[in-house]
Motif scaffolding. Structure first.
Motif, PDB file in Angstrom:
ATOM      1  N   ASP A 136       0.809  -1.215   0.000  1.00 46.69           N
ATOM      2  CA  ASP A 136       0.000   0.000   0.000  1.00 46.69           C
ATOM      3  C   ASP A 136       0.843   1.265   0.000  1.00 46.69           C
ATOM      4  OD1 ASP A 136      -2.685  -1.366   0.489  1.00 46.69           O
ATOM      5  OD2 ASP A 136      -1.497  -2.094   2.189  1.00 46.69           O
ATOM      6  N   ALA A 137       2.082   1.131   0.480  1.00 48.15           N
ATOM      7  CA  ALA A 137       2.956   2.299   0.589  1.00 48.15           C
ATOM      8  C   ALA A 137       4.402   1.838   0.633  1.00 48.15           C
ATOM      9  CB  ALA A 137       2.614   3.106   1.846  1.00 48.15           C
ATOM     10  N   GLY A 138       5.295   2.787   0.431  1.00 45.82           N
ATOM     11  CA  GLY A 138       6.716   2.475   0.514  1.00 45.82           C
ATOM     12  C   GLY A 138       7.455   3.606   1.204  1.00 45.82           C
ATOM     13  N   ILE A 139       8.638   3.301   1.724  1.00 43.90           N
ATOM     14  CA  ILE A 139       9.537   4.312   2.265  1.00 43.90           C
ATOM     15  C   ILE A 139      10.875   4.133   1.571  1.00 43.90           C
ATOM     16  CG2 ILE A 139      10.705   5.200   4.319  1.00 43.90           C
ATOM     17  CD1 ILE A 139       8.349   4.198   5.968  1.00 43.90           C
ATOM     18  N   THR A 140      11.324   5.179   0.871  1.00 45.35           N
ATOM     19  CA  THR A 140      12.516   5.060   0.048  1.00 45.35           C
ATOM     20  C   THR A 140      13.148   6.441  -0.147  1.00 45.35           C
ATOM     21  OG1 THR A 140      13.365   4.165  -2.048  1.00 45.35           O
ATOM     22  CG2 THR A 140      11.259   5.314  -2.134  1.00 45.35           C
ATOM     23  N   TYR A 141      14.265   6.461  -0.869  1.00 42.88           N
ATOM     24  CA  TYR A 141      14.885   7.739  -1.221  1.00 42.88           C
ATOM     25  C   TYR A 141      14.004   8.469  -2.235  1.00 42.88           C
ATOM     26  CZ  TYR A 141      19.138   5.890   0.939  1.00 42.88           C
ATOM     27  OH  TYR A 141      20.048   5.379   1.825  1.00 42.88           O
ATOM     28  N   LEU A 142      13.917   9.772  -2.087  1.00 44.80           N
ATOM     29  CA  LEU A 142      13.086  10.571  -2.986  1.00 44.80           C
ATOM     30  C   LEU A 142      13.879  11.364  -4.010  1.00 44.80           C
ATOM     31  CD1 LEU A 142      10.428  12.103  -0.537  1.00 44.80           C
ATOM     32  CD2 LEU A 142      10.386   9.883  -1.715  1.00 44.80           C
ATOM     33  N   ASP A 143      15.182  11.573  -3.775  1.00 39.41           N
ATOM     34  CA  ASP A 143      15.900  12.570  -4.576  1.00 39.41           C
ATOM     35  C   ASP A 143      17.171  12.068  -5.244  1.00 39.41           C
ATOM     36  OD1 ASP A 143      17.431  12.171  -2.331  1.00 39.41           O
ATOM     37  OD2 ASP A 143      17.527  14.265  -1.735  1.00 39.41           O
ATOM     38  N   ASN A 144      17.340  10.748  -5.319  1.00 42.53           N
ATOM     39  CA  ASN A 144      18.598  10.251  -5.885  1.00 42.53           C
ATOM     40  C   ASN A 144      18.416   9.559  -7.224  1.00 42.53           C
ATOM     41  OD1 ASN A 144      21.538   9.675  -5.562  1.00 42.53           O
ATOM     42  ND2 ASN A 144      20.833   7.556  -5.531  1.00 42.53           N
ATOM     43  N   GLU A 145      17.370   8.754  -7.354  1.00 39.57           N
ATOM     44  CA  GLU A 145      17.085   8.041  -8.606  1.00 39.57           C
ATOM     45  C   GLU A 145      15.621   8.232  -8.952  1.00 39.57           C
ATOM     46  OE1 GLU A 145      20.459   4.538  -7.901  1.00 39.57           O
ATOM     47  OE2 GLU A 145      18.360   3.987  -8.020  1.00 39.57           O
TER      48      GLU A 145
END
Length: 297
Positions: A140-149
């Motif tokens: 339903d959701a994820g937590i990840t890097y937003l600004d690198n790839e």
């Protein structure tokens, strides 16, 4: 119609008729018949057929995009109606990059206090897998890097900014320093995440820019494994500052900020680009805003 779209989504994910049928809880002939009925309804060929699965046709790929949206919206509608009748309950699935796992309780614990009928599944995944699972409606959701790839087609919300520290024993020649440079860190043996992890690619880029390409003596896809090795006093690693603090430093370990340059990357919540969201993800967004405010004071 929706059940047939779900069959197509499963087939595209599994890339195998038998495994897709098993995932959907139907027989292979039932799955094949359902896909054929969907082709007849739409008037286009969706699947390249042969002795085995050969992929989707161009029309099939387009229908797959629509299928994900329609099935996602249908699930959201059912969840919304259930929440109206009985309050917020259900199963919230979140895929998280390893470096962010330690902060997840800051989201899930207050969430469950407000909504005790919700249960959680937390999956540790690479950044690429987080996006794929979200796209395939498996989380339903994820937590990840937003600004690198590139993130692709998602909604995102920043949670915190990740800085990096050298975690090492007091016996290391750098242990008495208040800060160290990336060039200096590149000169010592390191244990790092495996190359499929975005954190590893971030660190490799910084070490290469400093003139000291990464040459890890140990690799793992688990931050717990890396930290366990560092705690022996015989290893060193580069970790996010927040994670190192959460795992807990012993008297014999030090976390030393890495500078020159001071590298920062944003970690955040990602959701399917669906408006309105489901009641479960809407509540998660509300909680994420509270967490972001607390972490960025």
């Amino acid at each position: 119609m929706i059940d047939k779209l779900e069959l197509l989504i499963a087939l595209a994910k599994e890339k195998h008729f038998g495994r897709a049928a098993e995932a959907c809880g139907v027989t292979q002939p039932t799955l094949s018949a359902g896909i054929k009925q969907l082709e007849n309804i739409l008037g286009v060929l969706l699947v390249q057929r042969g002795s085995r699965y050969l992929g989707l046709t161009p029309e099939g790929e387009r229908v797959l995009d629509w299928a994900r949206r329609i099935v996602g919206d249908a699930r959201a509608m059912r969840q919304d109606l259930h929440a109206m009748r009985a309050g917020l309950s259900g199963h919230l699935r979140i895929a998280v990059i390893p470096t962010a796992l330690a902060m997840v309780p800051a989201l899930t614990t207050p969430y469950r206090e407000r909504h005790p009928e919700v249960r959680f599944t937390i999956l540790s995944r690479t950044s690429a897998e987080v996006l794929r699972l979200l796209d395939d409606l498996e989380v339903d959701a994820g937590i990840t890097y937003l600004d690198n790839e590139p993130l692709g087609r998602v909604r995102s919300m920043p949670l915190y900014r990740e800085r990096y520290v050298l975690v090492t024993s007091q016996d290391n020649p750098l242990a008495d320093r208040r800060e160290v440079t990336w060039a200096e860190v590149g000169q010592i043996p390191l244990c790092l995440l495996t190359p499929d992890m975005q954190n590893r690619r971030i660190l490799e880029k910084m070490l290469a820019r400093s003139g000291a390409p990464a040459q890890p003596t140990l690799e793992s896809n688990s931050m717990i494994v890396l930290f366990a090795h560092v705690r022996t006093g015989r290893w060193a690693s580069i970790m996010p500052e927040m994670l190192a603090g959460t795992l807990g430093l012993t008297e014999t370990l030090r976390a030393i900020p890495i500078t020159e340059p001071d590298v920062v990357h944003t970690v955040g919540l990602v959701l399917a680009p669906r408006e309105p969201g489901t009641p479960l993800t809407n509540a998660l967004e509300t909680e994420a805003k509270r967490v972001a405010q607390a972490l960025n004071r």
